[in-house]
Design an enzyme around this catalytic site. Structure first.
Site, mmCIF file in Angstrom:
data_model
loop_
_atom_site.group_PDB
_atom_site.id
_atom_site.type_symbol
_atom_site.label_atom_id
_atom_site.label_comp_id
_atom_site.label_asym_id
_atom_site.label_seq_id
_atom_site.Cartn_x
_atom_site.Cartn_y
_atom_site.Cartn_z
ATOM 1 N N ILE A 59 0.750 -1.278 0.044
ATOM 2 C CA ILE A 59 -0.069 0.037 0.173
ATOM 3 C C ILE A 59 0.901 1.201 0.125
ATOM 4 O O ILE A 59 1.955 1.247 0.767
ATOM 5 C CB ILE A 59 -1.102 0.308 1.096
ATOM 6 C CG1 ILE A 59 -1.963 -1.212 0.924
ATOM 7 C CG2 ILE A 59 -1.495 1.270 1.232
ATOM 8 C CD1 ILE A 59 -2.950 -1.072 2.004
ATOM 9 N N HIS A 61 0.855 4.354 1.368
ATOM 10 C CA HIS A 61 0.072 4.969 2.444
ATOM 11 C C HIS A 61 -0.025 6.642 2.218
ATOM 12 O O HIS A 61 1.041 6.984 1.897
ATOM 13 C CB HIS A 61 0.921 4.981 3.680
ATOM 14 C CG HIS A 61 0.828 3.392 4.242
ATOM 15 N ND1 HIS A 61 -0.269 2.689 5.190
ATOM 16 C CD2 HIS A 61 1.588 2.235 3.862
ATOM 17 C CE1 HIS A 61 0.097 1.592 5.296
ATOM 18 N NE2 HIS A 61 1.189 1.176 4.411
ATOM 19 N N ARG A 329 8.705 -8.191 9.189
ATOM 20 C CA ARG A 329 8.918 -6.659 9.103
ATOM 21 C C ARG A 329 10.225 -6.472 10.192
ATOM 22 O O ARG A 329 10.446 -7.323 11.013
ATOM 23 C CB ARG A 329 8.162 -5.804 9.990
ATOM 24 C CG ARG A 329 6.394 -6.261 9.567
ATOM 25 C CD ARG A 329 5.528 -5.588 10.591
ATOM 26 N NE ARG A 329 4.086 -5.442 10.054
ATOM 27 C CZ ARG A 329 3.298 -6.708 10.467
ATOM 28 N NH1 ARG A 329 3.958 -7.682 10.879
ATOM 29 N NH2 ARG A 329 2.205 -6.576 9.987
ATOM 30 N N ILE A 354 13.348 0.219 8.908
ATOM 31 C CA ILE A 354 12.668 0.720 8.056
ATOM 32 C C ILE A 354 11.300 -0.335 7.743
ATOM 33 O O ILE A 354 11.549 -1.021 6.784
ATOM 34 C CB ILE A 354 13.383 0.864 6.562
ATOM 35 C CG1 ILE A 354 14.683 1.351 7.016
ATOM 36 C CG2 ILE A 354 12.376 1.670 5.420
ATOM 37 C CD1 ILE A 354 14.570 2.949 7.312
ATOM 38 N N SER A 356 7.093 -0.661 7.703
ATOM 39 C CA SER A 356 5.745 -0.008 7.117
ATOM 40 C C SER A 356 5.700 1.467 7.658
ATOM 41 O O SER A 356 5.894 1.734 8.867
ATOM 42 C CB SER A 356 4.731 -0.554 7.381
ATOM 43 O OG SER A 356 3.507 -0.291 6.539
ATOM 44 N N CYS A 419 3.908 -20.905 -19.396
ATOM 45 C CA CYS A 419 2.728 -20.549 -18.460
ATOM 46 C C CYS A 419 1.295 -20.409 -18.937
ATOM 47 O O CYS A 419 0.992 -19.666 -19.383
ATOM 48 C CB CYS A 419 3.065 -19.510 -17.556
ATOM 49 S SG CYS A 419 1.971 -19.454 -16.166
ATOM 50 N N CYS A 421 -1.727 -20.573 -17.606
ATOM 51 C CA CYS A 421 -2.848 -19.861 -16.813
ATOM 52 C C CYS A 421 -2.397 -18.410 -16.999
ATOM 53 O O CYS A 421 -3.359 -17.599 -17.203
ATOM 54 C CB CYS A 421 -2.813 -20.192 -15.340
ATOM 55 S SG CYS A 421 -2.814 -21.994 -14.977
HETATM 56 C C1 LIG Z 1 4.184 -7.394 6.692
HETATM 57 C C2 LIG Z 1 4.486 -6.198 5.883
HETATM 58 C C3 LIG Z 1 3.811 -5.265 5.362
HETATM 59 C C4 LIG Z 1 4.075 -4.060 4.891
HETATM 60 N N1 LIG Z 1 3.218 -3.456 4.346
HETATM 61 C C5 LIG Z 1 3.818 -2.135 3.719
HETATM 62 C C6 LIG Z 1 2.831 -1.288 3.094
HETATM 63 O O1 LIG Z 1 1.336 -1.573 2.847
HETATM 64 N N2 LIG Z 1 3.311 -0.060 2.492
HETATM 65 C C7 LIG Z 1 4.516 0.400 2.788
HETATM 66 O O2 LIG Z 1 4.810 1.275 2.312
HETATM 67 N N3 LIG Z 1 5.607 -0.281 3.520
HETATM 68 C C8 LIG Z 1 5.207 -1.748 3.930
HETATM 69 N N4 LIG Z 1 5.829 -2.379 4.484
HETATM 70 C C9 LIG Z 1 7.327 -2.172 4.794
HETATM 71 C C10 LIG Z 1 8.073 -2.485 3.448
HETATM 72 O O3 LIG Z 1 7.891 -3.438 3.156
HETATM 73 C C11 LIG Z 1 9.622 -2.144 3.818
HETATM 74 O O4 LIG Z 1 9.558 -1.035 4.503
HETATM 75 C C12 LIG Z 1 10.628 -2.319 2.661
HETATM 76 O O5 LIG Z 1 10.308 -3.479 1.973
HETATM 77 C C13 LIG Z 1 12.033 -2.423 3.253
HETATM 78 O O6 LIG Z 1 12.993 -2.398 2.101
HETATM 79 P P1 LIG Z 1 14.337 -2.657 2.565
HETATM 80 O O7 LIG Z 1 15.021 -2.277 1.315
HETATM 81 O O8 LIG Z 1 14.785 -1.858 3.616
HETATM 82 O O9 LIG Z 1 14.419 -4.003 2.964
HETATM 83 P P2 LIG Z 1 14.547 -5.442 2.438
HETATM 84 O O10 LIG Z 1 13.673 -5.572 1.372
HETATM 85 O O11 LIG Z 1 14.695 -6.269 3.539
HETATM 86 O O12 LIG Z 1 15.909 -5.471 1.764
HETATM 87 C C14 LIG Z 1 17.237 -5.752 2.574
HETATM 88 C C15 LIG Z 1 18.305 -6.298 1.670
HETATM 89 O O13 LIG Z 1 19.304 -6.423 2.071
HETATM 90 C C16 LIG Z 1 19.931 -7.667 1.694
HETATM 91 N N5 LIG Z 1 20.935 -7.978 2.873
HETATM 92 C C17 LIG Z 1 20.708 -8.034 4.326
HETATM 93 N N6 LIG Z 1 22.035 -8.285 4.693
HETATM 94 C C18 LIG Z 1 23.073 -8.153 3.804
HETATM 95 C C19 LIG Z 1 24.389 -8.315 4.066
HETATM 96 N N7 LIG Z 1 25.100 -8.676 5.016
HETATM 97 N N8 LIG Z 1 25.060 -8.314 2.678
HETATM 98 C C20 LIG Z 1 24.346 -8.150 1.540
HETATM 99 N N9 LIG Z 1 23.034 -7.943 1.521
HETATM 100 C C21 LIG Z 1 22.642 -8.022 2.593
HETATM 101 C C22 LIG Z 1 18.732 -8.692 1.954
HETATM 102 O O14 LIG Z 1 19.112 -9.971 1.298
HETATM 103 C C23 LIG Z 1 17.701 -7.727 1.228
HETATM 104 O O15 LIG Z 1 17.613 -7.867 -0.019
HETATM 105 C C24 LIG Z 1 5.535 -3.718 4.952
HETATM 106 C C25 LIG Z 1 6.476 -4.433 5.825
HETATM 107 C C26 LIG Z 1 6.105 -5.728 6.037
HETATM 108 C C27 LIG Z 1 6.965 -6.650 6.564
#
Ligand SMILES: Cc1cc2nc3c(=O)[nH]c(=O)nc-3n(C[C@H](O)[C@H](O)[C@H](O)COP(=O)(O)OP(=O)(O)OC[C@H]3O[C@@H](n4cnc5c(N)ncnc54)[C@H](O)[C@@H]3O)c2cc1C
Ligand SMILES: Cc1cc2nc3c(=O)[nH]c(=O)nc-3n(C[C@H](O)[C@H](O)[C@H](O)COP(=O)(O)OP(=O)(O)OC[C@H]3O[C@@H](n4cnc5c(N)ncnc54)[C@H](O)[C@@H]3O)c2cc1C
Lengths: 501, 425
Positions: A59, A61, A329, A354, A356, A419, A421
């Site tokens: 979403i 937001h 999360r 970081i 939601s 695929c 479907c």
């Molecule tokens: C259940 C849920 C619902 C959510 N709903 C929403 C929503 O509706 N709207 C919204 O805006 N946000 C939402 N969020 C929040 C959003 O999904 C996250 O804030 C966002 O995806 C975070 O992105 P990121 O890149 O910080 O983390 P991640 O996607 O976790 O990326 C971190 C990356 O770092 C890599 N990594 C980790 N350690 C290392 C290392 N040592 N060396 C190299 N690579 C490494 C991992 O492999 C991963 O790919 C939700 C989150 C959750 C869990």
């Protein structure tokens, strides 16, 4: 992973290294790629976006709920404004659907007032409380006891995984180096001044890479990296599991709006929403756990979803489920984003907690990080030839028969359906395997093309996709994997008996 | 766009489609084409390298491919055209077929009559709502069969099979041959869902532990399946706490049923019976859309290939006659309905005047097994038309009753024909 001697060998030097190609890291890379900088983006997994970014509610937001005065509260409102134009540039699907917080009691109405007040203070545009009757008119399936709803017209839905791919791809198009299966194991730390040390690079399983500025955007794993640098906050990172149900697009009695329940002090509750691709989605639960790899779905979690969703939509029946999944999360104690350059280091920017609305905030997070990069002494000069536009590859099933015919004429592989479907062709699969952010696993292809997500759930395409991946990557079929290491599909050729058997 | 006109176009080249094409030709249709998405003709039979095919039609024990080749050869001899590696994407009520392949790109076929023979697909449903992880190592039994028999690769070494469908049982034996271990076969029902014959030859003979009234409630393993947790279920199929067992394995096979493949039929406006998942058909195998016929697993899931062939012959003959306008439609329609302990009956509608000319068969499946002699009764508006004895009835086995022109008088004026199963004694 143990740090072997060979990992310490310096393999390259960059201006900026970004650890973690989730959606946040990828969008930061893309933003920085407009400047004259050498950038390296790394991720430990075989694909980008396999952490939190692939499994969430998706979403965009509007930003009325994150508290006034927090960093999160500020970035989400700004992020929402920047979000849709970014999707346009990157050819990422989105829908500005507006979102509703549904009140079921008079008590709930007071909560709506508070949310609206909070949102207005932060400058969220167009917030409006509508009557229960109006809500029922807009969504006839909503609980008949609905007393009112907070409508946020700027809320919407998008595809966080495609956003990650598109942003990473655009960064790569603009000169960023992307290295997958590359895990940051430690940092190169050097003396700098009386009070500061310099983070001068990253030690990985593919060698050491030096950089002027290192950005840690490792999602759930931010604490592991912080530990290496002895950075402590007033919180610890905990994984909070969110479970979901996804339904067939064709399900009868589907809700086609984004409905939040009224939040209580304890929980935000179970949403009923529609993905940007048109599938009804229920979720998420919120379940604290220690194991950051535990994306299993619990029976209790599913029961909670069924109950929660029925409060919003009593007529809902749990039929035509095509998938259940769980996302994790990166929950912290502070309930705010941490994005800063820790005082005791030079050349290091840390992102933690970081959660939601991390996706909605992401373009504003990247802008915020850009300023921190500047403060770390890097001069940011715009590239003359920066291209912010990324064009997605053709989705065969969305084309007209004439366009399909032209495509097949150019490349006959578009004439073979892999695929059935979701009508995904061999041409599309091969294009993804050889794209700037290559899809080299089954799940990587699945997330990009939606193959295997339909009624038969991969029954038809799996053998064919294994064959194509094996051929295009030049590996034996037994080495084709689903997602991560050890997720091989096949064990051996037939007609030879396993050892000892 | 490549465009072509045919008298009869058959979609799918399994035994149903091949028989239909041959019969259409023999009924006088000039140009008959079979369209097949795979690179070879034969349908699902090609991956069924076990024997057990053809006992009724050929009185022989053939393998799947052997059975298929007999019809492929015959189709060639009578001059049926084949378009292989060609995927039908769309079908209109006016019998326009849109297909694609690598060679011609988009293909449009206009047919005077169409026979739907797309077969069925496996239900993945069993796995969808199982809690736990979604690692590699979860396959439907038919996908595993394709991997082993066509691609030549093993999808795992230690298996748990959920469901006791025929493909699951056949795969249990096949995998054992290949040196893998089948740790368990679990069936949620109190009885096996496939054929007794397969149970004896594939499960009992190979000492595969089968447990009834148990299901999988959890899947362990993040990257690859490491174990599944099974549990006993109560009469509402709910797991009973305290009965859990963790079974270490690397693969979970699902053999939880087949459903007719009718996405195309829906596009053409063909009405489907929710009980079978297949189109409503009359005694000529015609659907509600004039000129569109259907045969084989696309109509309802068959247990034996011989019946599929017979249904294909029937559908093909009538499609051929329709295309050459040798059939005059009558508007006499008699509904055929399922009575006590009958799940569904094919055809759902029949034209009594057809019965005046030739015998016809009603095919049905029961809802519940009865392991004792039963009466099968066909009644017209409540009046007995025909009855026969079966030694036992099982949902896994299709049952047939034949009506002959002798019975015409009894059904001629009726509004409704019903089939029911009654315990003797
Ligand atoms: C259940 C849920 C619902 C959510 N709903 C929403 C929503 O509706 N709207 C919204 O805006 N946000 C939402 N969020 C929040 C959003 O999904 C996250 O804030 C966002 O995806 C975070 O992105 P990121 O890149 O910080 O983390 P991640 O996607 O976790 O990326 C971190 C990356 O770092 C890599 N990594 C980790 N350690 C290392 C290392 N040592 N060396 C190299 N690579 C490494 C991992 O492999 C991963 O790919 C939700 C989150 C959750 C869990
Ligand atoms: C695994 C398995 C084991 C069996 N074992 C036995 C046995 O031991 N003994 C026995 O008597 N019977 C057995 N049967 C039953 C018997 O084989 C089937 O009932 C029979 O093959 C069904 O024939 P069909 O023509 O209806 O469908 P299929 O053989 O499934 O043929 C359908 C064809 O249509 C094609 N098709 C579908 N959609 C499209 C499209 N859009 N465009 C182009 N082509 C399309 C498919 O590729 C396929 O080739 C078994 C069945 C299965 C699945």
């Amino acid at each position: 992973m143990d740090i072997k001697e060979e990992y310490k060998e310096v393999k390259g030097k960059y201006d900026v290294i970004i650890i973690g190609a989730g959606l946040v890291g990828s969008i930061i890379a893309r933003r920085l790629s407009q400047y004259e900088l050498d950038i390296l983006l790394i991720d430990k997994e075989p694909d980008v976006g396999t952490g939190t970014s692939k499994a969430n509610t998706a979403i965009v937001h509007a930003g009325y709920d994150s508290p006034f005065g927090t960093l999160r509260g500020k970035l989400v409102v700004k992020g929402n404004r920047m979000f849709y134009p970014m999707c346009e540039e990157l050819d990422v699907p989105y829908k500005i659907t507006g979102t509703y917080v549904v009140a079921l009691t008079d008590e709930d109405l007071k909560t709506l007032e508070k949310l609206m007040e909070n949102g207005r203070k932060k400058g969220v545009p167009g917030l409006e409380i509508i009557s229960g009757e109006e809500m029922r008119r807009r969504e006839p399936l909503v609980n008949p006891e609905t007393t009112g709803a907070l409508y946020a017209p700027t809320g919407g839905v998008s595809d966080p995984f495609m956003l990650t791919v598109a942003a990473a791809e655009n960064a790569v198009m603009n000169g960023t180096d992307l290295m997958l299966e590359t895990k940051a194991l430690d940092f190169v730390v050097e003396p700098f001044s009386l009070h500061k040390k310099k983070v001068a690079g990253v030690v990985t399983n593919r060698g050491t890479f030096l950089a002027d500025v290192t950005i840690a955007s490792a999602g759930l794993y931010c604490d592991e990296l912080m530990e290496k640098l002895d950075i402590k906050y007033d919180f610890y990172v905990r994984a909070r599991k969110g479970e979901y149900y996804v339904f067939d697009k064709a399900k009868k009695g589907s809700v086609h709006n984004v409905l939040f329940p009224c939040p209580t002090p304890v929980t935000k509750g179970i949403l009923v929403t529609t993905t940007v691709h048109g599938n009804m989605l229920l979720g998420p639960t919120a379940y604290e756990l220690k194991d950051k790899e535990d994306t299993s779905v619990r029976a209790e979690g599913l029961a909670e979803l069924r109950e929660g969703a029925k409060r919003l939509v009593p007529s809902l029946e749990i039929t035509d489920v095509i998938r259940v999944f769980a996302g994790l999360r990166a929950g912290g104690f502070l309930h705010d984003f941490i994005i800063e350059a820790p005082a005791k280091y030079w050349g290091f920017i840390n992102l933690a907690g970081i959660e939601s609305p991390g996706m909605a905030s992401s373009p504003a997070i990247a802008e915020y990080v850009e300023n921190l990069v500047r403060e770390q002494g890097l001069e940011l000069r715009k590239k003359k030839d920066w291209n912010p536009i990324r064009v997605g590859r053709p989705d065969f099933s969305e084309l007209s028969p004439e366009e399909q015919a032209i495509l097949i004429e150019k490349d006959p592989r578009y004439g073979r359906i892999v695929c059935r479907c979701e009508t995904v062709t061999e041409g599309e699969i091969v294009a993804e395997i050889h794209s700037p952010v290559p899809a080299r696993t089954y799940d990587a292809l699945k997330r990009r093309t939606w193959l295997g997500t339909g009624r038969c759930q991969g029954g038809f395409d799996t053998p064919r996709v294994i064959e194509i991946l094996s051929r295009e990557l030049g590996i034996p079929p037994t080495e084709v994997i689903k997602e991560s290491w050890g997720s091989n599909f096949l064990t051996r050729p037939t007609k030879d008996v396993p050892e000892g058997g | 766009m490549f465009e072509k006109q045919y008298d009869v176009a058959v979609i799918g080249s399994g035994p149903g489609g091949l028989a239909a094409a041959i019969a259409a030709k023999e009924a006088g249709a000039q140009d008959v084409v079979v369209i097949e998405r795979d690179v070879e003709l034969g349908g699902i039979l090609l991956q069924c390298i076990h024997n057990g095919f053809g006992s009724v039609i050929f009185k022989e024990d053939l393998t799947g491919p052997e059975y298929a080749y007999r019809f492929i050869d015959q189709a060639r001899e009578v001059g049926v055209e084949a378009m292989m590696d060609t995927f039908v994407l769309d079908l209109t009520p006016h019998r326009e077929i849109y297909a694609i392949n690598k060679r011609d790109g988009m293909v449009k076929i206009n047919a005077r009559a169409v026979v739907l023979a797309m077969g069925c697909r496996e239900r993945p449903r069993g796995a969808l709502a199982i809690p736990g992880f979604r690692p590699a190592g979860i396959y439907t039994a038919g996908t595993a069969q394709r991997l082993v028999n066509i691609e030549g690769y093993m999808p795992g070494e230690r298996f748990v099979i959920l469901g006791s469908g025929d493909i699951g049982m056949i795969m249990a034996r096949r995998l054992t041959f290949e040196g893998a271990k089948v740790e368990r076969m679990l069936e949620i029902l109190p009885y096996i869902s496939g054929l007794k014959r397969n149970y004896v030859q594939c499960v009992l003979d190979y000492n595969i532990p089968l447990q009834l009234q148990r299901t999988v409630i959890d899947i362990k393993g993040r990257n690859r399946v490491e174990a599944v947790v099974s549990a006993q279920v109560d009469e509402h199929w709910q797991p009973i706490p305290g009965t859990e067992e963790t079974i270490p394995c690397d693969t979970l096979l699902l053999s939880v049923g087949l459903i007719p493949e009718n996405e195309l039929s829906k596009k053409a406006g063909v009405e489907l019976n929710p009980l079978t998942g297949g189109p409503y058909v009359d005694d000529t195998m015609q659907t509600n859309v004039p000129g569109i016929f259907a045969a084989g697993n696309v109509v309802h899931v068959y247990d034996l290939v011989d019946w599929v062939t017979k249904a294909g012959l029937l559908a093909g003959r009538h499609a051929g006659e329709y295309a050459t306008q040798r059939r005059t439609e009558s508007d006499r329609k008699l509904r055929v309905v399922a009575g006590d302990n009958v799940h569904h009956v094919i055809p759902e509608v029949l034209d009594p005047s057809d019965l005046e000319r030739e015998p016809l068969e009603l095919q049905f499946r029961v809802r519940r097994p009865v392991e004792a002699p039963v009466w099968v009764k066909v009644e017209a508006d409540g009046e007995l038309v025909k009855r026969k004895t079966e030694r036992y009835v099982r949902p896994s086995e299709m049952i047939m009753v034949k009506l002959s022109p002798k019975d015409y008088d009894k059904v001629a004026g009726a509004k409704k024909l019903s089939v029911r199963v009654e315990e003797k004694g």
